[in-house]
Scaffold this motif. Structure first.
Motif, mmCIF file in Angstrom:
data_model
loop_
_atom_site.group_PDB
_atom_site.id
_atom_site.type_symbol
_atom_site.label_atom_id
_atom_site.label_comp_id
_atom_site.label_asym_id
_atom_site.label_seq_id
_atom_site.Cartn_x
_atom_site.Cartn_y
_atom_site.Cartn_z
ATOM 1 N N TRP A 21 0.826 -1.212 0.000
ATOM 2 C CA TRP A 21 0.000 0.000 0.000
ATOM 3 C C TRP A 21 0.859 1.260 0.000
ATOM 4 N N ILE A 22 1.962 1.240 0.732
ATOM 5 C CA ILE A 22 2.860 2.395 0.747
ATOM 6 C C ILE A 22 3.474 2.611 -0.639
ATOM 7 N N MET A 23 4.015 1.538 -1.232
ATOM 8 C CA MET A 23 4.618 1.649 -2.563
ATOM 9 C C MET A 23 3.600 2.086 -3.598
ATOM 10 N N ARG A 24 2.422 1.505 -3.532
ATOM 11 C CA ARG A 24 1.393 1.810 -4.519
ATOM 12 C C ARG A 24 1.047 3.299 -4.503
ATOM 13 N N GLN A 25 0.864 3.844 -3.316
ATOM 14 C CA GLN A 25 0.511 5.262 -3.214
ATOM 15 C C GLN A 25 1.627 6.140 -3.765
ATOM 16 N N ARG A 26 2.869 5.774 -3.520
ATOM 17 C CA ARG A 26 3.990 6.549 -4.053
ATOM 18 C C ARG A 26 4.071 6.433 -5.569
ATOM 19 N N LEU A 27 3.864 5.217 -6.097
ATOM 20 C CA LEU A 27 3.974 5.006 -7.539
ATOM 21 C C LEU A 27 2.879 5.745 -8.305
ATOM 22 N N LEU A 28 1.708 5.886 -7.703
ATOM 23 C CA LEU A 28 0.618 6.585 -8.374
ATOM 24 C C LEU A 28 0.992 8.030 -8.697
ATOM 25 N N GLY A 29 1.989 8.566 -7.989
ATOM 26 C CA GLY A 29 2.416 9.934 -8.241
ATOM 27 C C GLY A 29 3.435 10.055 -9.352
ATOM 28 N N ALA A 199 18.066 -0.029 -18.882
ATOM 29 C CA ALA A 199 19.410 0.294 -18.396
ATOM 30 C C ALA A 199 19.414 0.893 -16.991
ATOM 31 N N TYR A 200 18.327 1.549 -16.611
ATOM 32 C CA TYR A 200 18.331 2.242 -15.329
ATOM 33 C C TYR A 200 16.904 2.409 -14.808
ATOM 34 N N ILE A 201 16.802 2.656 -13.504
ATOM 35 C CA ILE A 201 15.528 2.994 -12.879
ATOM 36 C C ILE A 201 15.569 4.469 -12.516
ATOM 37 N N PRO A 202 14.669 5.295 -13.033
ATOM 38 C CA PRO A 202 14.686 6.720 -12.698
ATOM 39 C C PRO A 202 14.644 6.948 -11.185
ATOM 40 N N ALA A 203 15.274 8.021 -10.753
ATOM 41 C CA ALA A 203 15.422 8.306 -9.324
ATOM 42 C C ALA A 203 14.078 8.387 -8.607
ATOM 43 N N ALA A 204 13.075 8.978 -9.257
ATOM 44 C CA ALA A 204 11.770 9.127 -8.608
ATOM 45 C C ALA A 204 11.144 7.768 -8.305
ATOM 46 N N ILE A 205 11.353 6.796 -9.215
ATOM 47 C CA ILE A 205 10.808 5.457 -8.998
ATOM 48 C C ILE A 205 11.607 4.733 -7.925
ATOM 49 N N GLN A 206 12.916 4.924 -7.921
ATOM 50 C CA GLN A 206 13.735 4.330 -6.870
ATOM 51 C C GLN A 206 13.302 4.829 -5.507
ATOM 52 N N THR A 207 13.009 6.117 -5.420
ATOM 53 C CA THR A 207 12.564 6.703 -4.150
ATOM 54 C C THR A 207 11.217 6.122 -3.731
ATOM 55 N N ALA A 208 10.328 5.934 -4.704
ATOM 56 C CA ALA A 208 9.002 5.396 -4.390
ATOM 57 C C ALA A 208 9.078 3.958 -3.891
ATOM 58 N N LEU A 209 9.980 3.179 -4.467
ATOM 59 C CA LEU A 209 10.076 1.760 -4.108
ATOM 60 C C LEU A 209 10.982 1.513 -2.897
ATOM 61 N N GLN A 210 12.035 2.317 -2.760
ATOM 62 C CA GLN A 210 13.015 2.130 -1.686
ATOM 63 C C GLN A 210 13.490 0.672 -1.641
ATOM 64 N N LEU A 211 13.978 0.192 -2.773
ATOM 65 C CA LEU A 211 14.360 -1.211 -2.905
ATOM 66 C C LEU A 211 15.535 -1.594 -2.026
ATOM 67 N N GLU A 212 16.333 -0.594 -1.628
ATOM 68 C CA GLU A 212 17.502 -0.931 -0.828
ATOM 69 C C GLU A 212 17.115 -1.544 0.522
ATOM 70 N N GLY A 213 15.885 -1.363 0.925
ATOM 71 C CA GLY A 213 15.429 -1.926 2.196
ATOM 72 C C GLY A 213 14.808 -3.306 2.055
#
Length: 237
Positions: A21-29, A199-213
């Motif tokens: 739910w957190i990721m989804r709300q961020r991705l919608l933006g 080749a890459y994931i845009p920064a805004a999407i990386q921030t929305a997903l926070q995959l490093e966690g």
């Protein structure tokens, strides 16, 4: 690596519904739902996976073989309007997919074990299927059933999917069986997150997903459903 194919990066994670739910709300933006989804932003996927007499695809995945391939027939929303035979190719950390459309009649012929018509189809993938069925005894193994919520982005050709309610058809192999009642194959709270990009994931999407966690997982739906089948039935592989 086959230079004629387009390879992409693919990352997979198990997440819980709170994370979803957190990721989804961020991705919608920052992203839009795939144009093929309905008003719910989702569609239903049902795949019939094939394997050979030695369960090569299953054992290579379980054995950690990096370069491998899988074959499947896929439909959407339980309809026969779009039926694809697909080959998914894994090369190191990259994936590629080739596919050919099937008619309902072609599907029924394959399910009846009549595959000779593929031999002179003029389609390399279907002719490959013929040879695999004839010489490697490639056969339907398990139905994989789930609901997908896809997000897409132009930059980086990014595709983010949340795959929910993963179920297996147990011993059923007819994806059009109206009486099929797939059984849940993973915990209700788990969702499979897949991240595909060039080749890459845009920064805004990386921030929305926070995959490093998150911890990357193999999360093969085919393997999950085959292992469920083995655990809950007499299947032996």
């Amino acid at each position: 690596m086959n230079p004629a194919l387009t390879y992409r990066n693919e990352l997979k994670f198990f997440i819980n519904r709170h994370q979803y739910w957190i990721m989804r709300q961020r991705l919608l933006g920052v992203l839009k739902h795939d144009a093929h989804t309905g008003t719910s932003g989702e569609y239903h996927i049902r795949s019939l996976y094939f394997d050979d007499i030695n369960n090569k695809a299953l054992h290579e995945k379980l054995g950690g073989i990096r370069d491998r391939e899988k074959y499947r027939i896929r439909i959407y929303n339980k309809s026969d309007k779009v039926i694809h035979f697909e080959k998914k190719i894994k090369f190191r950390d990259y994936i590629a997919k080739v596919k050919e459309p099937l008619t309902r009649e072609m599907y029924e012929e394959l399910m009846a074990g009549r595959y000779e018509f593929l031999k002179d189809s003029g389609k390399p993938l279907l002719e490959e299927l013929h040879d695999k069925m004839k010489y490697s005894l490639l056969r339907p193994k398990v139905i994989v059933d789930y609901v997908r919520e896809p997000f897409v982005g132009h930059y980086g050709n990014v595709r983010i999917t949340f795959d929910k309610d993963l179920r297996t058809g147990l011993h059923a192999t007819d994806i059009f069986d109206e009486e099929l009642e797939p059984i849940r194959a993973i915990e209700d709270n788990l969702i499979i997150l897949e991240v595909k990009y060039d080749a890459y994931i845009p920064a805004a999407i990386q921030t929305a997903l926070q995959l490093e966690g998150l911890n990357r997982q193999s999360a093969s739906k085919y393997v999950i459903c085959r292992k469920f089948l083995k655990t809950n039935s007499w299947e032996d592989y």
